[in-house]
Write an enzyme that holds these catalytic residues in place. Structure first.
Site, PDB file in Angstrom:
ATOM      1  N   ASP A  43     -78.837 -44.669 106.392  1.00 36.51           N
ATOM      2  CA  ASP A  43     -78.935 -46.054 106.287  1.00 36.51           C
ATOM      3  C   ASP A  43     -77.744 -47.010 105.541  1.00 36.51           C
ATOM      4  O   ASP A  43     -78.901 -48.374 105.615  1.00 36.51           O
ATOM      5  CB  ASP A  43     -78.758 -45.952 104.110  1.00 36.51           C
ATOM      6  CG  ASP A  43     -80.661 -45.413 104.556  1.00 36.51           C
ATOM      7  OD1 ASP A  43     -81.135 -44.719 105.124  1.00 36.51           O
ATOM      8  OD2 ASP A  43     -80.982 -44.249 102.974  1.00 36.51           O
ATOM      9  N   ALA A  44     -76.456 -46.681 105.506  1.00 36.91           N
ATOM     10  CA  ALA A  44     -75.515 -47.943 105.442  1.00 36.91           C
ATOM     11  C   ALA A  44     -75.165 -48.896 106.930  1.00 36.91           C
ATOM     12  O   ALA A  44     -75.224 -49.625 106.401  1.00 36.91           O
ATOM     13  CB  ALA A  44     -73.826 -47.614 105.357  1.00 36.91           C
ATOM     14  N   TYR A  46     -77.395 -49.375 109.402  1.00 39.53           N
ATOM     15  CA  TYR A  46     -79.189 -50.434 109.191  1.00 39.53           C
ATOM     16  C   TYR A  46     -79.081 -51.673 108.798  1.00 39.53           C
ATOM     17  O   TYR A  46     -79.494 -52.621 108.587  1.00 39.53           O
ATOM     18  CB  TYR A  46     -79.851 -48.604 108.653  1.00 39.53           C
ATOM     19  CG  TYR A  46     -81.856 -49.930 109.205  1.00 39.53           C
ATOM     20  CD1 TYR A  46     -82.238 -50.281 109.933  1.00 39.53           C
ATOM     21  CD2 TYR A  46     -82.362 -50.584 108.258  1.00 39.53           C
ATOM     22  CE1 TYR A  46     -83.698 -50.637 110.065  1.00 39.53           C
ATOM     23  CE2 TYR A  46     -83.526 -50.827 107.705  1.00 39.53           C
ATOM     24  CZ  TYR A  46     -83.992 -51.457 109.054  1.00 39.53           C
ATOM     25  OH  TYR A  46     -85.139 -52.249 108.927  1.00 39.53           O
ATOM     26  N   ASP A  47     -79.069 -51.395 106.711  1.00 36.40           N
ATOM     27  CA  ASP A  47     -78.918 -52.286 106.036  1.00 36.40           C
ATOM     28  C   ASP A  47     -77.542 -53.806 106.116  1.00 36.40           C
ATOM     29  O   ASP A  47     -77.774 -54.518 106.741  1.00 36.40           O
ATOM     30  CB  ASP A  47     -77.542 -51.434 104.947  1.00 36.40           C
ATOM     31  CG  ASP A  47     -78.742 -51.148 103.881  1.00 36.40           C
ATOM     32  OD1 ASP A  47     -80.533 -50.968 104.261  1.00 36.40           O
ATOM     33  OD2 ASP A  47     -78.876 -50.199 103.159  1.00 36.40           O
ATOM     34  N   LYS A 128     -94.450 -64.034  84.167  1.00 27.64           N
ATOM     35  CA  LYS A 128     -95.065 -63.731  85.749  1.00 27.64           C
ATOM     36  C   LYS A 128     -93.527 -63.002  86.132  1.00 27.64           C
ATOM     37  O   LYS A 128     -92.494 -63.450  86.129  1.00 27.64           O
ATOM     38  CB  LYS A 128     -94.628 -64.822  86.305  1.00 27.64           C
ATOM     39  CG  LYS A 128     -95.096 -64.310  88.655  1.00 27.64           C
ATOM     40  CD  LYS A 128     -95.656 -65.337  88.608  1.00 27.64           C
ATOM     41  CE  LYS A 128     -95.660 -64.770  90.538  1.00 27.64           C
ATOM     42  NZ  LYS A 128     -95.417 -64.221  90.636  1.00 27.64           N
ATOM     43  N   LYS A 302    -104.209 -67.664  83.211  1.00 23.48           N
ATOM     44  CA  LYS A 302    -106.241 -67.240  83.171  1.00 23.48           C
ATOM     45  C   LYS A 302    -107.191 -67.237  82.315  1.00 23.48           C
ATOM     46  O   LYS A 302    -107.099 -67.645  81.565  1.00 23.48           O
ATOM     47  CB  LYS A 302    -105.900 -65.860  83.430  1.00 23.48           C
ATOM     48  CG  LYS A 302    -104.866 -64.696  85.027  1.00 23.48           C
ATOM     49  CD  LYS A 302    -104.500 -63.222  83.632  1.00 23.48           C
ATOM     50  CE  LYS A 302    -103.651 -62.925  85.230  1.00 23.48           C
ATOM     51  NZ  LYS A 302    -103.453 -61.329  85.796  1.00 23.48           N
ATOM     52  N   LYS A 326     -94.894 -72.038  87.962  1.00 28.70           N
ATOM     53  CA  LYS A 326     -93.109 -71.280  87.792  1.00 28.70           C
ATOM     54  C   LYS A 326     -91.653 -72.399  87.409  1.00 28.70           C
ATOM     55  O   LYS A 326     -91.988 -73.203  87.395  1.00 28.70           O
ATOM     56  CB  LYS A 326     -92.966 -71.638  89.661  1.00 28.70           C
ATOM     57  CG  LYS A 326     -94.314 -71.158  91.021  1.00 28.70           C
ATOM     58  CD  LYS A 326     -94.460 -69.669  90.569  1.00 28.70           C
ATOM     59  CE  LYS A 326     -93.353 -68.527  91.365  1.00 28.70           C
ATOM     60  NZ  LYS A 326     -93.286 -68.590  92.988  1.00 28.70           N
ATOM     61  N   CYS A 423     -88.886 -82.496 125.701  1.00 29.82           N
ATOM     62  CA  CYS A 423     -89.436 -82.609 125.988  1.00 29.82           C
ATOM     63  C   CYS A 423     -88.981 -84.176 126.758  1.00 29.82           C
ATOM     64  O   CYS A 423     -89.899 -84.584 127.535  1.00 29.82           O
ATOM     65  CB  CYS A 423     -90.953 -82.578 126.511  1.00 29.82           C
ATOM     66  SG  CYS A 423     -91.657 -83.506 125.154  1.00 29.82           S
TER      67      CYS A 423
END
Length: 701
Positions: A43-44, A46-47, A128, A302, A326, A423
């Protein structure tokens, strides 16, 4: 060599190569772990790979793509668990960022429902929670399965893991509950539990989690439920999916019933009757935020009455009756070292600020978006300036303002290019004939002769939410496009034939990085994608303003490629155009983009070549026996039992197409008092005209 360097030492070319290498390696490990349950590294380790990939994308955001492993987390089910299709989709919420947005939200509810200013619009407000959404399905009081949100339509089956949470009962207590009830909420981790977990991680020689949300998500999605049981996960209930009978008449009442069922509910939830009251709750929750003991990133509003929620319905991606307000983004100050221009798949020239690295919200930021030419000029942003940047959640950081615009010795004002940096084609700002204003975005006019646009469109075409062709990732698309093997989507489906005919030299299977097995698997993946749904196909085309949700709307409305093509290719016909504009959720921008796309001969030729290679499946028929399914309806006059918007949404929910004008294709004209020219035209064309009451009798309302 680039694999040995720190990310901040890489040149852009080295970073691109390293990004492709890491993406390929991580994809291989993901397949071994999720599909074969046979991880090849710790796991290490991969992390560490993921951390480096993320660091490259922070420094070079132009490498971020739907195909990148960093963009796949929390989307479609991974294959690690079984899949569960949600009976009621788990959709996202629209956002509000200031007081005006909240007032607009309440105003939209009032207008849609045709309410007077004196009518009270009751709205709930609740924190939230920043965690992982989950849906729990109970039948006869027993938990039968639990799923993550996934892509909103299909989630991962994490039933056994969810059962390890003390906050989630496997059996509901005795009570008058619906026989079928899906309780939805958020799995999260408290600050104290998060700190304790990270201490244990470090003591065990493992990497610490970045934040409580990542820890909660990682803990819930453990293959072994015993591992999940050792993680301190919590749950708040706040919503529902399918229910066999209503929980209550109101949002507040429904959430109260969750509490009676034994689920934790948030005691900060409040019912408000004015915008001012909503904002007062928002500011109170924001002030309490630091002391709550768990992460929140805003307040959700809501409509309280559930009959209003039903009438308001949904737009493409979110309910009309809810919105997330937010919290302000976190900010920091740094130096703007350079401004680069990136070219996207629609030709948009996007300015990107290269920054002296600075930490914002626990993340090192080295790049920020400058949005467009007008923003640079309005904020008078120049190279060398000290600037304030902000980052909100996972949103790309942005430059807010210059700290000292009057300082002596500032650099020259930025000269935004009028030619494409890739381009050399002209880069223009389109003129909007309706508003009389210039588009804020400057776009390359090169189209598919622009290497940047072509490459990005091809990458979008094979991305996860489009054709999703396994084995044809960023590296392969870039290599094939640069060599000229794939310069339009149809070439993907002729690749095998050209390779076998000896037209590709050396053959793909003899090239570095390929082999007989990998090429055979690639060709198999391509063949598997020759059949595709209409919605995915439309999204894959990458037409401006026609994304995933708009494509789904078109597919649902027209049903088949032939029907959609007939409409899109004939938008100069007023009746056809009016019918398309009558689709709830479709606006002028999408219609004009389609008209422009289908007007170009080279686009039509490209489509013909592509469609010849494919089988495009018709959209699923609407699952009801409504007498108006597939019919075209026009509303006119003053409706009395519901507003025009509400009537339109109701008709579309029953499978009808709603048009804005009467034509020979119209099946019904619903005429209220004051109907004028439309009623006259309907009579001339022999279109059946209904009163409002006759319409309701027809649909059984």
């Amino acid at each position: 060599m680039s694999a040995l360097k720190d990310v901040d030492q890489l040149t852009e070319a080295e970073a691109r190569a390293e990004h492709a290498r890491l993406a390929r390696e991580i994809a291989g490990h993901d397949k071994a772990y999720y599909q074969s349950d046979a991880p090849k590294i710790s796991d290490a380790a991969y992390d560490a790979l993921r951390r480096k990939l993320e660091a490259i994308e922070v420094r070079f955001p132009q490498f971020i793509d739907l195909l990148s492993p960093t963009q796949r987390v929390g989307a479609v089910p991974s294959g690690k668990f079984g899949e569960i299709r949600h009976a009621v989709p788990m959709l996202s919420l629209g956002n509000a960022f200031n007081d005006e947005d909240v007032a607009d939200f309440v105003g939209r509810i009032r207008r849609f429902l045709g309410l007077a200013e004196s009518d009270v619009v009751a709205v709930t407000a609740e924190p939230k929670i920043d965690g992982l959404s989950a849906s729990l399905r109970y039948v006869g009081g027993k938990l039968v399965h639990g799923a993550t949100r996934g892509d909103g339509q299909t989630g991962e089956d994490v039933t056994q893991n969810l059962l390890t949470l003390d906050d989630i009962p496997d059996t509901l207590p005795p009570g008058d509950w619906p026989d079928v009830v899906e309780v939805r909420g958020e799995v999260y981790m408290s600050h104290a539990d998060f700190a304790a977990l990270n201490e244990r991680q470090i003591e065990a020689g493992k990497d610490a989690y970045k934040n409580p949300r990542n820890a909660a998500a990682g803990s819930l999605r453990q293959i072994d439920p015993k591992m999940t049981s050792q993680r301190p996960l919590r749950f708040f209930a706040y919503a529902w999916g399918e229910v066999s009978e209503p929980l209550s008449d109101t949002q507040m009442g429904a959430v109260a019933r969750f509490g009676e069922m034994g689920f934790p509910v948030n005691d900060l939830m409040a019912r408000c009757e004015t915008v001012e009251a909503l904002l007062a709750v928002y500011r109170d929750i924001e002030a309490r935020r630091a002391g709550l003991g768990y992460d929140i990133d805003g307040v959700v509003y809501k409509a309280d009455r559930l009959d209003w929620q039903e009438r308001l319905g949904f737009v493409a991606r979110a309910p009309r009756w809810a919105i997330a307000h937010k919290f302000p983004a976190e900010q920091a100050t740094t130096i703007l070292e350079a401004i680069d221009i990136q070219v996207g798949r629609t030709g948009a020239l996007t300015p990107v600020a290269r920054l002296t690295p600075v930490t914002v919200g626990g993340v090192v930021v080295t790049n920020a978006t400058l949005h467009n030419q007008d923003e640079i000029e309005r904020k008078d942003i120049r190279v060398g300036d000290t600037v304030v940047i902000q980052r909100a959640g996972d949103v790309i950081p942005q430059v807010v303002r210059v700290v000292d615009p009057d300082r002596p010795g500032r650099g020259e004002a930025f000269d935004f290019p009028t030619e494409c940096p890739v381009c050399g084609s002209q880069a223009l700002r389109e003129h909007d004939a309706k508003t009389g204003k210039l588009d804020v975005v400057r776009r390359c006019t090169g189209g598919l002769i622009c290497g940047a646009q072509l490459k990005e469109r091809l990458k979008h075409f094979v991305s996860r939410k489009a054709f999703d062709i396994e084995g044809l990732g960023i590296k392969q698309i870039e290599a094939f496009q640069e060599e000229g093997l794939i310069t339009e989507p149809a070439h993907i489906f002729t690749l095998k034939a050209r390779n076998e005919a000896g037209e590709i030299k050396p053959p793909l299977q003899e090239r570095e990085g390929f082999g007989e097995t990998s090429i055979r698997n690639l060709f198999t993946s391509i063949e598997d994608r020759r059949t595709i749904t209409l919605a995915r196909f439309l999204n894959a085309l990458g037409i401006r303003h026609v994304g995933e949700n708009t494509s789904a709307l078109f597919a649902r409305t027209y049903g088949s490629w032939a029907a959609f093509h007939a409409a899109a290719a004939n938008l100069s016909d007023e009746a056809v155009r009016a019918e398309m504009l009558g689709i709830d959720g479709i606006g002028n921008a999408a219609v004009e983009a389609l008209e422009q796309y289908f007007t170009e001969a080279h686009n039509r030729d490209l489509l013909d070549r592509l469609v010849a290679q494919l089988t495009i499946e018709d959209a699923e028929a609407i699952a009801n026996d409504s007498p108006v399914a597939g019919k075209t309806v026009v509303f006119t006059g003053a409706l009395e039992r519901m507003t025009r918007d509400e009537a339109k949404a109701k008709a579309q929910a029953l499978g009808a197409k709603v048009a804005g004008s009467v034509s020979g294709k119209t099946d019904y004209l619903v005429a209220g008092p004051g109907a004028g020219s439309k009623a006259k035209k309907a009579a001339e064309l022999g279109v059946e005209t209904l009163t409002e009451d006759e319409w309701f009798d027809l649909i059984g309302a």
